[in-house]
Design a protein around this motif. Structure first.
Motif, PDB file in Angstrom:
ATOM      1  N   PHE A  15      30.922  15.181  23.604  1.00  0.00           N
ATOM      2  CA  PHE A  15      30.921  14.077  24.583  1.00  0.00           C
ATOM      3  C   PHE A  15      29.551  13.892  25.248  1.00  0.00           C
ATOM      4  CE2 PHE A  15      35.370  15.533  24.436  1.00  0.00           C
ATOM      5  CZ  PHE A  15      36.004  14.349  24.099  1.00  0.00           C
ATOM      6  N   ALA A  16      28.489  14.039  24.481  1.00  0.00           N
ATOM      7  CA  ALA A  16      27.142  13.889  25.032  1.00  0.00           C
ATOM      8  C   ALA A  16      26.984  12.504  25.653  1.00  0.00           C
ATOM      9  CB  ALA A  16      26.101  14.099  23.938  1.00  0.00           C
ATOM     10  N   GLY A  17      26.412  12.484  26.843  1.00  0.00           N
ATOM     11  CA  GLY A  17      26.145  11.232  27.516  1.00  0.00           C
ATOM     12  C   GLY A  17      27.348  10.649  28.253  1.00  0.00           C
ATOM     13  N   ARG A  18      28.539  11.183  27.991  1.00  0.00           N
ATOM     14  CA  ARG A  18      29.724  10.660  28.678  1.00  0.00           C
ATOM     15  C   ARG A  18      29.818  11.222  30.087  1.00  0.00           C
ATOM     16  NH1 ARG A  18      33.480   9.056  24.514  1.00  0.00           N
ATOM     17  NH2 ARG A  18      35.327   9.310  25.789  1.00  0.00           N
ATOM     18  N   TRP A  19      30.491  10.452  30.950  1.00  0.00           N
ATOM     19  CA  TRP A  19      30.735  10.933  32.303  1.00  0.00           C
ATOM     20  C   TRP A  19      31.938  11.868  32.317  1.00  0.00           C
ATOM     21  CZ3 TRP A  19      27.251  10.185  36.107  1.00  0.00           C
ATOM     22  CH2 TRP A  19      26.274   9.231  35.866  1.00  0.00           C
ATOM     23  N   ALA A  20      31.886  12.852  33.199  1.00  0.00           N
ATOM     24  CA  ALA A  20      32.938  13.869  33.247  1.00  0.00           C
ATOM     25  C   ALA A  20      33.077  14.390  34.662  1.00  0.00           C
ATOM     26  CB  ALA A  20      32.602  15.022  32.300  1.00  0.00           C
ATOM     27  N   LEU A  21      34.148  15.120  34.900  1.00  0.00           N
ATOM     28  CA  LEU A  21      34.287  15.806  36.181  1.00  0.00           C
ATOM     29  C   LEU A  21      33.328  16.988  36.218  1.00  0.00           C
ATOM     30  CD1 LEU A  21      38.178  15.891  36.336  1.00  0.00           C
ATOM     31  CD2 LEU A  21      36.646  14.393  37.636  1.00  0.00           C
ATOM     32  N   PRO A  22      32.794  17.295  37.386  1.00  0.00           N
ATOM     33  CA  PRO A  22      31.944  18.489  37.476  1.00  0.00           C
ATOM     34  C   PRO A  22      32.773  19.742  37.191  1.00  0.00           C
ATOM     35  CG  PRO A  22      32.348  17.564  39.653  1.00  0.00           C
ATOM     36  CD  PRO A  22      32.902  16.584  38.658  1.00  0.00           C
ATOM     37  N   GLY A  23      32.189  20.626  36.425  1.00  0.00           N
ATOM     38  CA  GLY A  23      32.914  21.850  36.085  1.00  0.00           C
ATOM     39  C   GLY A  23      32.209  22.562  34.955  1.00  0.00           C
ATOM     40  N   GLY A  24      32.873  23.545  34.425  1.00  0.00           N
ATOM     41  CA  GLY A  24      32.276  24.276  33.315  1.00  0.00           C
ATOM     42  C   GLY A  24      33.022  25.568  33.090  1.00  0.00           C
ATOM     43  N   PHE A  25      32.527  26.343  32.153  1.00  0.00           N
ATOM     44  CA  PHE A  25      33.229  27.566  31.777  1.00  0.00           C
ATOM     45  C   PHE A  25      33.215  28.592  32.900  1.00  0.00           C
ATOM     46  CE2 PHE A  25      31.902  25.975  27.518  1.00  0.00           C
ATOM     47  CZ  PHE A  25      33.184  25.693  27.076  1.00  0.00           C
ATOM     48  N   VAL A  26      34.293  29.334  32.957  1.00  0.00           N
ATOM     49  CA  VAL A  26      34.331  30.475  33.864  1.00  0.00           C
ATOM     50  C   VAL A  26      33.278  31.483  33.405  1.00  0.00           C
ATOM     51  CG1 VAL A  26      35.710  32.497  34.512  1.00  0.00           C
ATOM     52  CG2 VAL A  26      36.759  30.227  34.500  1.00  0.00           C
ATOM     53  N   ASP A  27      32.537  31.990  34.364  1.00  0.00           N
ATOM     54  CA  ASP A  27      31.537  33.022  34.076  1.00  0.00           C
ATOM     55  C   ASP A  27      32.156  34.364  34.463  1.00  0.00           C
ATOM     56  OD1 ASP A  27      29.459  34.917  34.318  1.00  0.00           O
ATOM     57  OD2 ASP A  27      27.991  33.308  34.623  1.00  0.00           O
ATOM     58  N   VAL A  28      32.547  35.136  33.454  1.00  0.00           N
ATOM     59  CA  VAL A  28      33.315  36.349  33.746  1.00  0.00           C
ATOM     60  C   VAL A  28      32.477  37.391  34.483  1.00  0.00           C
ATOM     61  CG1 VAL A  28      34.876  36.016  31.790  1.00  0.00           C
ATOM     62  CG2 VAL A  28      32.822  37.427  31.514  1.00  0.00           C
ATOM     63  N   VAL A  29      31.179  37.191  34.535  1.00  0.00           N
ATOM     64  CA  VAL A  29      30.335  38.129  35.283  1.00  0.00           C
ATOM     65  C   VAL A  29      30.178  37.671  36.730  1.00  0.00           C
ATOM     66  CG1 VAL A  29      28.052  39.170  35.441  1.00  0.00           C
ATOM     67  CG2 VAL A  29      29.101  38.807  33.192  1.00  0.00           C
ATOM     68  N   ARG A  30      29.921  36.384  36.924  1.00  0.00           N
ATOM     69  CA  ARG A  30      29.628  35.893  38.275  1.00  0.00           C
ATOM     70  C   ARG A  30      30.867  35.538  39.072  1.00  0.00           C
ATOM     71  NH1 ARG A  30      25.707  31.022  37.481  1.00  0.00           N
ATOM     72  NH2 ARG A  30      25.664  31.076  39.767  1.00  0.00           N
ATOM     73  N   ALA A  78      36.800  31.029  43.295  1.00  0.00           N
ATOM     74  CA  ALA A  78      35.374  31.311  43.491  1.00  0.00           C
ATOM     75  C   ALA A  78      34.541  30.515  42.496  1.00  0.00           C
ATOM     76  CB  ALA A  78      35.096  32.806  43.337  1.00  0.00           C
ATOM     77  N   CYS A  79      35.053  30.379  41.294  1.00  0.00           N
ATOM     78  CA  CYS A  79      34.362  29.593  40.281  1.00  0.00           C
ATOM     79  C   CYS A  79      34.285  28.135  40.719  1.00  0.00           C
ATOM     80  CB  CYS A  79      35.093  29.732  38.948  1.00  0.00           C
ATOM     81  SG  CYS A  79      34.384  28.768  37.598  1.00  0.00           S
ATOM     82  N   ALA A  80      35.391  27.610  41.226  1.00  0.00           N
ATOM     83  CA  ALA A  80      35.399  26.216  41.699  1.00  0.00           C
ATOM     84  C   ALA A  80      34.420  26.037  42.857  1.00  0.00           C
ATOM     85  CB  ALA A  80      36.805  25.809  42.130  1.00  0.00           C
ATOM     86  N   ARG A  81      34.396  26.998  43.779  1.00  0.00           N
ATOM     87  CA  ARG A  81      33.493  26.880  44.924  1.00  0.00           C
ATOM     88  C   ARG A  81      32.030  26.956  44.481  1.00  0.00           C
ATOM     89  NH1 ARG A  81      36.106  26.674  49.595  1.00  0.00           N
ATOM     90  NH2 ARG A  81      38.184  27.600  49.713  1.00  0.00           N
ATOM     91  N   ARG A  82      31.770  27.792  43.495  1.00  0.00           N
ATOM     92  CA  ARG A  82      30.396  27.912  42.998  1.00  0.00           C
ATOM     93  C   ARG A  82      29.922  26.579  42.421  1.00  0.00           C
ATOM     94  NH1 ARG A  82      28.437  28.947  37.927  1.00  0.00           N
ATOM     95  NH2 ARG A  82      30.432  29.657  37.074  1.00  0.00           N
ATOM     96  N   LYS A  83      30.777  25.951  41.621  1.00  0.00           N
ATOM     97  CA  LYS A  83      30.377  24.690  41.000  1.00  0.00           C
ATOM     98  C   LYS A  83      30.231  23.577  42.037  1.00  0.00           C
ATOM     99  CE  LYS A  83      32.449  26.192  36.759  1.00  0.00           C
ATOM    100  NZ  LYS A  83      31.200  26.306  35.980  1.00  0.00           N
ATOM    101  N   LEU A  84      31.093  23.621  43.052  1.00  0.00           N
ATOM    102  CA  LEU A  84      31.021  22.649  44.133  1.00  0.00           C
ATOM    103  C   LEU A  84      29.689  22.793  44.866  1.00  0.00           C
ATOM    104  CD1 LEU A  84      33.343  20.749  45.177  1.00  0.00           C
ATOM    105  CD2 LEU A  84      33.655  22.390  46.990  1.00  0.00           C
ATOM    106  N   GLN A  85      29.328  24.026  45.127  1.00  0.00           N
ATOM    107  CA  GLN A  85      28.073  24.317  45.814  1.00  0.00           C
ATOM    108  C   GLN A  85      26.891  23.824  44.971  1.00  0.00           C
ATOM    109  OE1 GLN A  85      27.949  26.034  48.835  1.00  0.00           O
ATOM    110  NE2 GLN A  85      25.758  25.699  48.945  1.00  0.00           N
ATOM    111  N   GLU A  86      26.960  24.066  43.666  1.00  0.00           N
ATOM    112  CA  GLU A  86      25.866  23.655  42.789  1.00  0.00           C
ATOM    113  C   GLU A  86      25.715  22.138  42.763  1.00  0.00           C
ATOM    114  OE1 GLU A  86      26.423  27.431  39.678  1.00  0.00           O
ATOM    115  OE2 GLU A  86      26.881  25.386  39.022  1.00  0.00           O
ATOM    116  N   LYS A  87      26.841  21.427  42.806  1.00  0.00           N
ATOM    117  CA  LYS A  87      26.770  19.969  42.667  1.00  0.00           C
ATOM    118  C   LYS A  87      26.488  19.251  43.977  1.00  0.00           C
ATOM    119  CE  LYS A  87      27.015  19.423  38.419  1.00  0.00           C
ATOM    120  NZ  LYS A  87      25.787  18.911  37.754  1.00  0.00           N
ATOM    121  N   THR A  88      27.007  19.765  45.078  1.00  0.00           N
ATOM    122  CA  THR A  88      26.886  19.019  46.328  1.00  0.00           C
ATOM    123  C   THR A  88      26.111  19.791  47.378  1.00  0.00           C
ATOM    124  OG1 THR A  88      28.890  19.951  47.344  1.00  0.00           O
ATOM    125  CG2 THR A  88      29.174  18.043  45.911  1.00  0.00           C
ATOM    126  N   GLY A  89      25.917  21.067  47.183  1.00  0.00           N
ATOM    127  CA  GLY A  89      25.150  21.851  48.133  1.00  0.00           C
ATOM    128  C   GLY A  89      25.904  22.189  49.413  1.00  0.00           C
TER     129      GLY A  89
END
Lengths: 240, 240
Positions: A43-58, A64-75
């Motif tokens: 889906f290159a170039g397509r619009w999507a919801l912010p998100g991504g793979f769970v990082d099993v280390v972080r 916590a994963c959702a909050r991390r991505k929220l922080q990355e996108k909106t600060g």
DNA sequence: TAAATAGTGTCTATGAGACACTATCAG
DNA sequence: CTGATAGTGTCTCATAGACACTATTTA
């Protein structure tokens, strides 16, 4: 053996996606990001919801994963975050059997940075119910966004959710406007005020909102009040 | 097992667990299964919710996986199945970062086979709110079960959910008893009947339930009626 | 007849909806 | 004053809750 199959090779992909809502100029909007075009990226170039793979280390857990991505996108920290549901099937991602845990967050427009949207950026605020064609979203994100909008509107019918979209101080008329923007219909002033005030959710501050007319009492959220459930839904509308 | 972990490319484990409720003799119960003690199996011998890993070959999607496990455990189709939520963290399973998609199902007690429970078996019906100590469940299944009970009770306050626990034909008193068993409190007869009948959810059949007293009208669900949401919750109780 | 459960009549309290009314500002 | 928005008074209507009453069966 079968166990190895499941535990090692047969694991689905696991991601977290968040529907981030705000209301700007009386329009309900959700944050979208544009997908890059790296090798193997669907889906290159397509619009999507912010998100991504769970990082099993972080990531300690899904939220916590959702909050991390929220922080990355909106600060910023979201004043409201709840789990929406999960989606998973063999076909939603061309890379293989895939699951996503969807969250939905509410952000006051006043807390947003130099708002992404107008200029060149890989993020944009997409108005819900905008006239004209909505962008085709990647994966099954249109389903997820639709479910989020339904959940939001449903809960707004009988809860105090919209207070999480308000600036720290607000008038009752502004809060009513927030409800109306989300629900897409007008509410009756007297009934609205009676409900809100008897819920003891908000308290007046010794300040008024001035304008070219009668000043309005400013309120703030009472501390340590969680989401309030009204005994009856607003007006005439069908629950989910 | 450590070898397996590396082969798995850092992907979390993905399972589906289902809370299966029924009401027998006015008691709300959930189905539990006892875990086996195969090599590498955590929580051997402990009671757990029925579930297991997603099978990326057999399961088309998450709900199909839940329905497959339900069929395996009870041999019947659930008249009601909804997604409850998802749980995922680094620590909920000693085998590694693990996620589960939880569902909850309602089964009429009358549809159950020679009920598992009394005799030697790896399944049992556990009464919710049973006096005495509840069994310590595997993983975070006590959390999931607790969330399911809260969700069930919450929805029973303002929806027609309990109809999915009834036999095909039932009296209004029996249905009221079902509500009372789940909620753990009595409801007022007249108000209950007025609500149910004005919802047009059920229709009388030309049969009566006899006994040592006045016979009661039998009803059945009207076809193609989904879950009904009442405008107000029953009695006096706090939503979730 | 009594006991038991099914089902109704009717009053009260609550709160939403409608809507007209008053209040307070800028200009 | 007018225009605009804030905020209230008050009536009506729907329905939950309380609770006593009637109805219909078996024993």
């Amino acid at each position: 053996m079968a166990q190895d199959q499941r535990v090692a090779q047969g694991r689905p992909l696991v991601s977290v996606d968040t529907v981030i809502f705000t209301v700007r100029e009386a329009r309900l909007e959700a944050l979208l990001v544009q997908r890059g075009d790296g090798p193997g990226e669907p889906f290159a170039g397509r619009w999507a919801l912010p998100g991504g793979f769970v990082d099993v280390v972080r990531d300690a857990d899904l939220e916590a994963c959702a909050r991390r991505k929220l922080q990355e996108k909106t600060g910023i920290e979201a004043p409201y975050l709840e789990q929406l549901g999960s989606w998973g099937s063999a076909r939603r991602d061309p890379r293989g059997w895939s699951t996503t845990h969807a969250y939905f967050a509410l952000l006051p427009a006043t807390s947003l940075d130099p708002i992404p949207g107008g200029h060149v950026s890989d993020t944009r605020w997409q108005a819900i119910d905008a006239p004209g064609p909505a962008p085709a979203l990647a994966f099954d994100h249109a389903d997820i966004l639709g479910a989020a909008v339904r959940r939001l509107r449903s809960k707004v019918e009988y809860t105090s959710l919209p207070v999480y979209l308000m600036a720290p101080e607000f008038t009752l008329s502004e809060l009513q406007g927030m409800y109306e923007a989300i629900l897409g219909r007008e509410l009756e002033k007297k009934a609205f005020r009676t409900r809100l005030l008897s819920a003891e959710l908000v308290q007046p501050v010794p300040r008024m909102r001035g304008g070219n007319n009668r000043p309005a009492q400013l309120f703030r959220l009472r501390p340590r009040r969680g989401l309030h459930y009204f005994a009856r839904p607003f007006g005439s509308a069908e629950p989910p």
